[in-house]
Enzyme design. Structure first.
Site, PDB file in Angstrom:
ATOM      1  N   SER A 125      75.731 103.461 -43.064  1.00 34.99           N
ATOM      2  CA  SER A 125      74.494 104.192 -42.755  1.00 34.99           C
ATOM      3  C   SER A 125      74.374 105.398 -43.681  1.00 34.99           C
ATOM      4  O   SER A 125      75.386 105.996 -44.075  1.00 34.99           O
ATOM      5  CB  SER A 125      74.559 104.665 -41.299  1.00 34.99           C
ATOM      6  OG  SER A 125      73.616 105.689 -41.068  1.00 34.99           O
ATOM      7  N   TYR A 183      78.605 107.887 -33.980  1.00 35.84           N
ATOM      8  CA  TYR A 183      78.114 106.764 -34.794  1.00 35.84           C
ATOM      9  C   TYR A 183      78.485 106.951 -36.265  1.00 35.84           C
ATOM     10  O   TYR A 183      79.080 106.071 -36.896  1.00 35.84           O
ATOM     11  CB  TYR A 183      76.593 106.685 -34.626  1.00 35.84           C
ATOM     12  CG  TYR A 183      75.878 105.722 -35.544  1.00 35.84           C
ATOM     13  CD1 TYR A 183      75.815 104.360 -35.252  1.00 35.84           C
ATOM     14  CD2 TYR A 183      75.241 106.183 -36.701  1.00 35.84           C
ATOM     15  CE1 TYR A 183      75.138 103.491 -36.088  1.00 35.84           C
ATOM     16  CE2 TYR A 183      74.567 105.319 -37.539  1.00 35.84           C
ATOM     17  CZ  TYR A 183      74.519 103.970 -37.229  1.00 35.84           C
ATOM     18  OH  TYR A 183      73.850 103.106 -38.068  1.00 35.84           O
TER      19      TYR A 183
END
Ligand SMILES: NC(=O)c1ccc[n+]([C@@H]2O[C@H](COP(=O)([O-])OP(=O)(O)OC[C@H]3O[C@@H](n4cnc5c(N)ncnc54)[C@H](OP(=O)(O)O)[C@@H]3O)[C@@H](O)[C@H]2O)c1
Length: 254
Positions: free
Chosen positions: A145, A158
């Site tokens: 990400s 995350y």
């Protein structure tokens, strides 16, 4: 031209994984996707792949249960033989994932364990246990990400797990280089999918405008921006790219 190979894409029932499945099928590869709960969506992706003339299958896999990986590998071997007439596959795309916005001061141990299992532990052990079922010369692509490079408040767990995947990528690349398998990371920026309760797609106009304005190419990402990058990394032409993090974000927060 790349000859036909088999790709295993975790979380291929929706969003980015679905897009990767179609992009790889259009390059002439056969596809195995996994889903967690949405079997109907997975079956629809299988049909889309088959419409391109390639073979496809869907298997259930819950990444929140790393203990289930051994059973999953047994099912994978069985479907390879039964549906594809092969005993090994070529490309592993570790894509399955969940999103949630949880401020650091409110994160619980249960939140941490859930994200760790899905985004890190399952990727670690699925890759380890899949390797004996992979052909030499294959590809492993881990989906990270943009949030490992820039901070998106509420993404501390995350993004930490995605950061771990990026380190792991380089270690695996080094340790299995003798098998001519490349290992790379694709790190998408914000993309309009169901991810995090469709947090990007359904965001207020103000936030969407801000995301687009902070992106050099001036818009929010779409699934079509990502699948082709994964397909490229699986091509013969990308065979010398190894141990790298490739961000596909239109140049956000440069
Ligand atoms: N969208 C973004 O903005 C964005 C940005 C950067 C990185 N990413 C990463 O890209 C990957 C795909 O995200 P996406 O946007 O495509 O999300 P998505 O549209 O929400 O799709 C998630 C996929 O993961 C599967 N999945 C969910 N929980 C799972 C579990 N416990 N075990 C196994 N599979 C599970 C889902 O299966 P079911 O359909 O069965 O639920 C689905 O196939 C994720 O790793 C995410 O972190 C996304």
């Amino acid at each position: 031209m790349t000859s036909s190979k088999i790709a295993l894409i975790t979380g291929g029932s929706r969003g980015l994984g679905e897009n990767m499945a179609i992009a790889l099928a259009k390059k002439g590869h056969d596809i195995i996707i996994t889903y967690n709960s949405q079997k109907e969506k997975a079956d629809a992706v299988v049909k889309q792949v088959e419409a391109t003339g390639r073979k496809a299958a869907a298997l259930q896999f819950d990444a929140s249960q790393p203990g289930s990986i051994k059973k999953f590998i047994t099912e994978l071997k069985s479907i390879l033989t039964k549906s594809f007439g092969r005993d090994k596959f070529d490309f592993l795309i570790n894509n399955a994932g969940i999103g949630a916005t949880i401020p650091f001061e409110k994160s619980s141990e249960a939140d941490f364990d859930s994200f760790m299992n899905i985004h890190f532990k399952s990727v670690y052990f699925l890759t380890q246990q899949a390797l004996p079922v992979m052909n030499d010369g294959g590809r492993i692509i881990n989906i990270s990400s943009g949030t490992t490079r820039f901070v998106n408040p509420g993404y501390s767990i995350y993004a930490s797990m995605k950061g771990a995947i990026e380190v792991l990528t380089r270690y695996i690349a080094k340790e299995i280089g003798s098998r001519k398998i490349t290992v790379n990371v694709v790190a998408p920026g914000p993309v309009e999918t169901d991810f995090n309760n469709a947090g990007i797609r359904n965001a207020p106009a103000e936030r969407r405008n801000m995301l687009a304005a902070n992106t050099a190419l001036g818009r929010i990402g779409q699934p079509d921006d990502i699948g082709g990058v994964v397909a490229f990394l699986c091509s013969d032409e990308a065979g010398w790219v190894n141990g790298q993090r490739i961000e596909a974000s239109g140049g956000i927060n440069l």
